[in-house]
Design a protein around this motif. Structure first.
Motif, PDB file in Angstrom:
ATOM      1  N   ASN A 130       0.804  -1.226   0.000  1.00 30.20           N
ATOM      2  CA  ASN A 130       0.000   0.000   0.000  1.00 30.20           C
ATOM      3  C   ASN A 130       0.832   1.268   0.000  1.00 30.20           C
ATOM      4  N   CYS A 131       2.001   1.259   0.637  1.00 33.16           N
ATOM      5  CA  CYS A 131       2.833   2.470   0.603  1.00 33.16           C
ATOM      6  C   CYS A 131       3.279   2.804  -0.820  1.00 33.16           C
ATOM      7  N   THR A 132       3.533   1.787  -1.618  1.00 37.01           N
ATOM      8  CA  THR A 132       3.972   2.028  -2.998  1.00 37.01           C
ATOM      9  C   THR A 132       2.809   2.476  -3.882  1.00 37.01           C
ATOM     10  N   GLN A 133       1.693   1.697  -3.876  1.00 30.00           N
ATOM     11  CA  GLN A 133       0.608   2.032  -4.811  1.00 30.00           C
ATOM     12  C   GLN A 133      -0.153   3.286  -4.383  1.00 30.00           C
ATOM     13  N   MET A 134      -0.375   3.485  -3.086  1.00 29.43           N
ATOM     14  CA  MET A 134      -1.078   4.695  -2.655  1.00 29.43           C
ATOM     15  C   MET A 134      -0.145   5.910  -2.664  1.00 29.43           C
ATOM     16  N   GLY A 135       1.150   5.656  -2.386  1.00 34.19           N
ATOM     17  CA  GLY A 135       2.117   6.763  -2.503  1.00 34.19           C
ATOM     18  C   GLY A 135       2.205   7.265  -3.931  1.00 34.19           C
ATOM     19  N   ALA A 136       2.214   6.331  -4.902  1.00 35.63           N
ATOM     20  CA  ALA A 136       2.242   6.725  -6.311  1.00 35.63           C
ATOM     21  C   ALA A 136       0.969   7.466  -6.692  1.00 35.63           C
ATOM     22  N   LEU A 137      -0.179   7.013  -6.158  1.00 37.99           N
ATOM     23  CA  LEU A 137      -1.437   7.707  -6.467  1.00 37.99           C
ATOM     24  C   LEU A 137      -1.411   9.139  -5.927  1.00 37.99           C
ATOM     25  N   ALA A 138      -0.955   9.294  -4.670  1.00 40.22           N
ATOM     26  CA  ALA A 138      -0.891  10.640  -4.099  1.00 40.22           C
ATOM     27  C   ALA A 138       0.063  11.537  -4.888  1.00 40.22           C
ATOM     28  N   TYR A 139       1.203  10.975  -5.317  1.00 39.40           N
ATOM     29  CA  TYR A 139       2.174  11.765  -6.083  1.00 39.40           C
ATOM     30  C   TYR A 139       1.589  12.188  -7.426  1.00 39.40           C
ATOM     31  N   SER A 140       0.897  11.244  -8.113  1.00 36.27           N
ATOM     32  CA  SER A 140       0.326  11.567  -9.424  1.00 36.27           C
ATOM     33  C   SER A 140      -0.787  12.598  -9.302  1.00 36.27           C
ATOM     34  N   LEU A 141      -1.581  12.544  -8.218  1.00 34.05           N
ATOM     35  CA  LEU A 141      -2.621  13.547  -8.007  1.00 34.05           C
ATOM     36  C   LEU A 141      -2.021  14.918  -7.720  1.00 34.05           C
ATOM     37  N   SER A 142      -0.898  14.944  -7.019  1.00 34.16           N
ATOM     38  CA  SER A 142      -0.273  16.224  -6.667  1.00 34.16           C
ATOM     39  C   SER A 142       0.309  16.929  -7.896  1.00 34.16           C
ATOM     40  N   LEU A 143       0.518  16.174  -9.012  1.00 31.13           N
ATOM     41  CA  LEU A 143       1.054  16.783 -10.230  1.00 31.13           C
ATOM     42  C   LEU A 143       0.015  17.621 -10.958  1.00 31.13           C
ATOM     43  N   ARG A 144      -1.288  17.364 -10.622  1.00 30.47           N
ATOM     44  CA  ARG A 144      -2.340  18.172 -11.251  1.00 30.47           C
ATOM     45  C   ARG A 144      -2.405  19.549 -10.595  1.00 30.47           C
ATOM     46  N   GLU A 145      -2.689  20.565 -11.382  1.00 31.58           N
ATOM     47  CA  GLU A 145      -2.676  21.927 -10.870  1.00 31.58           C
ATOM     48  C   GLU A 145      -3.944  22.278 -10.103  1.00 31.58           C
ATOM     49  N   GLU A 146      -5.065  21.562 -10.366  1.00 34.38           N
ATOM     50  CA  GLU A 146      -6.322  21.906  -9.731  1.00 34.38           C
ATOM     51  C   GLU A 146      -6.236  21.651  -8.214  1.00 34.38           C
ATOM     52  N   ALA A 147      -6.848  22.556  -7.446  1.00 38.71           N
ATOM     53  CA  ALA A 147      -6.800  22.455  -5.989  1.00 38.71           C
ATOM     54  C   ALA A 147      -7.491  21.187  -5.480  1.00 38.71           C
ATOM     55  N   ILE A 148      -8.537  20.760  -6.220  1.00 41.44           N
ATOM     56  CA  ILE A 148      -9.263  19.568  -5.766  1.00 41.44           C
ATOM     57  C   ILE A 148      -8.378  18.340  -5.784  1.00 41.44           C
ATOM     58  N   TYR A 149      -7.487  18.271  -6.788  1.00 46.28           N
ATOM     59  CA  TYR A 149      -6.586  17.132  -6.859  1.00 46.28           C
ATOM     60  C   TYR A 149      -5.503  17.214  -5.792  1.00 46.28           C
ATOM     61  N   GLN A 150      -5.084  18.424  -5.469  1.00 46.47           N
ATOM     62  CA  GLN A 150      -4.113  18.582  -4.390  1.00 46.47           C
ATOM     63  C   GLN A 150      -4.704  18.109  -3.059  1.00 46.47           C
ATOM     64  N   GLY A 151      -5.951  18.510  -2.826  1.00 50.77           N
ATOM     65  CA  GLY A 151      -6.628  18.043  -1.603  1.00 50.77           C
ATOM     66  C   GLY A 151      -6.848  16.551  -1.601  1.00 50.77           C
ATOM     67  N   LEU A 152      -7.153  16.022  -2.791  1.00 46.66           N
ATOM     68  CA  LEU A 152      -7.366  14.566  -2.890  1.00 46.66           C
ATOM     69  C   LEU A 152      -6.068  13.816  -2.605  1.00 46.66           C
ATOM     70  N   ALA A 153      -4.938  14.356  -3.054  1.00 46.94           N
ATOM     71  CA  ALA A 153      -3.644  13.726  -2.775  1.00 46.94           C
ATOM     72  C   ALA A 153      -3.378  13.696  -1.280  1.00 46.94           C
ATOM     73  N   LEU A 154      -3.689  14.829  -0.613  1.00 48.52           N
ATOM     74  CA  LEU A 154      -3.508  14.859   0.840  1.00 48.52           C
ATOM     75  C   LEU A 154      -4.433  13.849   1.530  1.00 48.52           C
ATOM     76  N   GLY A 155      -5.649  13.745   1.042  1.00 56.50           N
ATOM     77  CA  GLY A 155      -6.597  12.782   1.615  1.00 56.50           C
ATOM     78  C   GLY A 155      -6.125  11.348   1.477  1.00 56.50           C
ATOM     79  N   VAL A 156      -5.508  11.045   0.296  1.00 59.10           N
ATOM     80  CA  VAL A 156      -4.987   9.687   0.089  1.00 59.10           C
ATOM     81  C   VAL A 156      -3.883   9.383   1.094  1.00 59.10           C
TER      82      VAL A 156
END
Length: 573
Positions: A143-169
């Motif tokens: 889970n650290c690898t697959q969820m860490g990758a998901l959070a990192y990929s979400l943080s690459l998006r500029e929209e604030a909603i994706y930044q918040g979603l990355a933090l939530g993950v």
């Protein structure tokens, strides 16, 4: 010996990995299903061939992982730490493979596709809680690898909603990891508790085995000790009773009375030991039939009331017309023990023996006394062997602590149980239930034996102990019997010289390894007559009791009283 801490830790780890392996098949099935569903939806929406290649690689790696787990599943028993590391590596590889999906797709995907990937990733993480928490490194590796990758990929998006979603993950990953840690600790505690319980069960079984062995040794000792004492005591009792039938002066009669009292006391003790051995051997079986309860009451009152009179006690029987359906001889033995116990522990007042009708067609047999009584916490102890509440000096006149234990054991053979109520200083009541009978005609118990019934009867006595033969012959001749004695079957055949006898009294243990059963068989075959026989034995061993009772003859145990011998002879003659 208590295992070392390292061994205990290794044992717990082994059980954790066993639980992990037990979840391996549903884990791989769920993982494969999620990968297939996500790959299908993503390719349908994006037509990106990389998604199909990614799914095929995951399927191949999963296939190898499943095959490896099946082939090497027994390694958990030998090298749990190595297998634990291997499982962690495989879980991390699977996490990395799944991590490629959000890294490839999320930075440029539509909101719908992104939500599907987030849903799939978090669903896998939630499902792995129950499947991987038995070994925390596996959960973290995946889970650290697959969820860490998901959070990192979400943080690459500029929209604030994706930044918040990355933090939530990331917050969800931390929360799930803490939950998995607590679950692993609970699993470890459960495993440790199970092993401790298994240890306690093992100790309990060992203690029960030791108890059973001690009980068996006790029975063997009682059987051996009583057998060695019965031979001379049997002869002494017969000779003493024979002496009582001769002309004696007053002093001689007094001595003879004291001798009989001593013999009876010893005989009572050995009979108690014999009954305990019989109960342990399961050699006492009930033969229920209809009988009148009053017949037993009358017999026991005639037998035991004089003892009560000697102790200045009032012995009362409440007369009854009730009929029971049980084994009358076992009921008589139970009552005799209960009444004797009541007389022994009552200093003033008296005792009452009665029968009450109860619902469900039961008769309640009761023995009341005005004795010393007992405290409530003592009631369970009185049925234990050799347990006496008021005899610290072990006075033989107060018994040996076997009467109530024997009575309770006998009650169980007739599917009953003795119950007791008592008040200190007021008295005690013992009661047990037996089935009532509705038979119209009931044969009463046999009456006492008259000496003239044996007049002129020819009795063959076979015993390899000359003292026994002499004492038995002396007693039987005072009853009018004509006796022939021998120490073996061959000597008996020679002495009889073709003549017949009315009864055979045969000792069980004879010389040269022969038994009374062998002698009876030879004599019956020689005479071609089924001559009635009584086997007399001092052996109380379990196997011997069962073997002797299987012979077509009555069984009489040494030391036998004259009345016991009379009753058996009367039943055969």
């Amino acid at each position: 010996m208590r295992p070392s801490a390292s061994v205990a830790k290794k044992t717990v780890l082994r059980e954790q990995l066993k639980q992990l392996h037990s979840n391996l098949l549903p884990q791989i099935a769920a993982y494969t299903l999620v990968v297939a569903l996500v790959a299908f939806l993503l390719y349908r929406w994006s037509q990106d061939i990389r998604v199909i290649i990614w799914a095929l690689v995951v399927f191949i790696i999963n296939g190898f992982g499943l095959a490896r787990a099946v082939i090497f599943r027994d390694d958990v028993l030998d090298e749990p730490l190595r297998i634990g590391v291997s499982e962690t590596v495989m879980a991390t590889i699977n996490g990395v493979l799944f991590a490629f999906l959000p890294l490839m797709v999320v930075p440029e995907a539509t909101a719908e596709i992104t939500m599907w990937i987030v849903f799939a990733s978090t669903a896998l993480a939630a499902a792995s809680i129950s499947m991987q928490s038995s070994w925390l490194p596996v959960f973290l590796g995946f889970n650290c690898t697959q969820m860490g990758a998901l959070a990192y990929s979400l943080s690459l998006r500029e929209e604030a909603i994706y930044q918040g979603l990355a933090l939530g993950v990331l917050i969800l990953l931390v929360a799930l990891s803490l939950f998995a840690f607590n679950l692993q600790r609970a699993i470890q505690n459960a495993i440790i508790l199970r092993f401790e319980n298994n240890g306690l069960i093992h100790k309990l079984r060992s203690a029960l085995t030791q108890t059973a062995e001690a009980n068996r040794a006790k029975s063997v000792f009682l059987a051996s000790a009583s057998h060695d004492l019965r031979q001379p005591l049997h002869a002494l009792g017969l000779l003493t009773e024979t002496l009582g039938g001769t002309d004696l002066n007053e002093n001689q009669q007094l001595v003879q009375t004291h001798m009989m009292s001593a013999v009876e006391s010893t005989r009572t003790m050995l009979d108690s030991l014999l009954n305990i051995s019989k109960l342990d051997a399961g050699a006492i079986s009930a033969e229920p039939r209809p009988f009148l309860v009053q017949s037993i009451f009358t017999k026991l009152e005639a037998e035991l009331a004089p003892t009560a009179d000697e102790n200045n006690l009032i012995y009362r029987t409440r007369e009854t017309i009730a009929a029971a359906h049980s084994d009358p001889f076992i009921v008589e033995l139970i009552l005799r023990n209960l009444i004797a116990n009541a007389i022994r522990y009552t200093q003033q007042g008296g005792l009452l023996v009665g029968c009450r009708r109860r619902p469900a067609d039961l008769l309640m047999i009761e023995v009341w006394d005005t004795g010393v009584g007992m405290q409530p916490d003592q009631l369970d102890d009185i049925f234990r062997e050799f347990k006496q509440l008021d005899n610290p000096e072990r006075d033989a006149q107060k018994g040996f602590g076997l009467g109530l234990a024997i009575a309770q054991g006998l009650a169980k053979t007739i599917d009953s149980e003795i119950r007791v109520r008592s008040k200190p200083g007021k008295g005690t009541v013992f009661r047990f239930a037996i089935p009532a009978s509705d038979a119209e005609i009931i044969a009463d118990l046999p009456n006492a034996t008259s000496m003239h019934e044996f007049m002129g009867k020819r009795v063959l006595i076979i015993d390899d102990d000359q003292r026994i033969r002499i004492s038995m012959r002396s007693l039987l001749e005072t009853w009018g019997c004509e006796c022939i004695d021998a120490e073996s079957a061959q000597e008996a055949i020679a002495s009889l010289n073709g003549t017949s006898v009315d009864l055979m009294l045969v000792d069980y243990r004879l010389r040269e390894g022969k038994t009374g059963r062998d002698a009876i068989h030879v004599l019956r075959a020689t005479s071609q007559q089924s001559v009635p026989a009584i086997i007399i034995t001092g052996d109380t061993g379990k196997e011997r009791i069962k073997e002797a009772q299987s012979v077509d003859a009555l069984l009489l145990h040494k030391p036998a009283s004259a009345s016991q011998l009379q009753r058996m002879m009367r039943s055969l003659l």
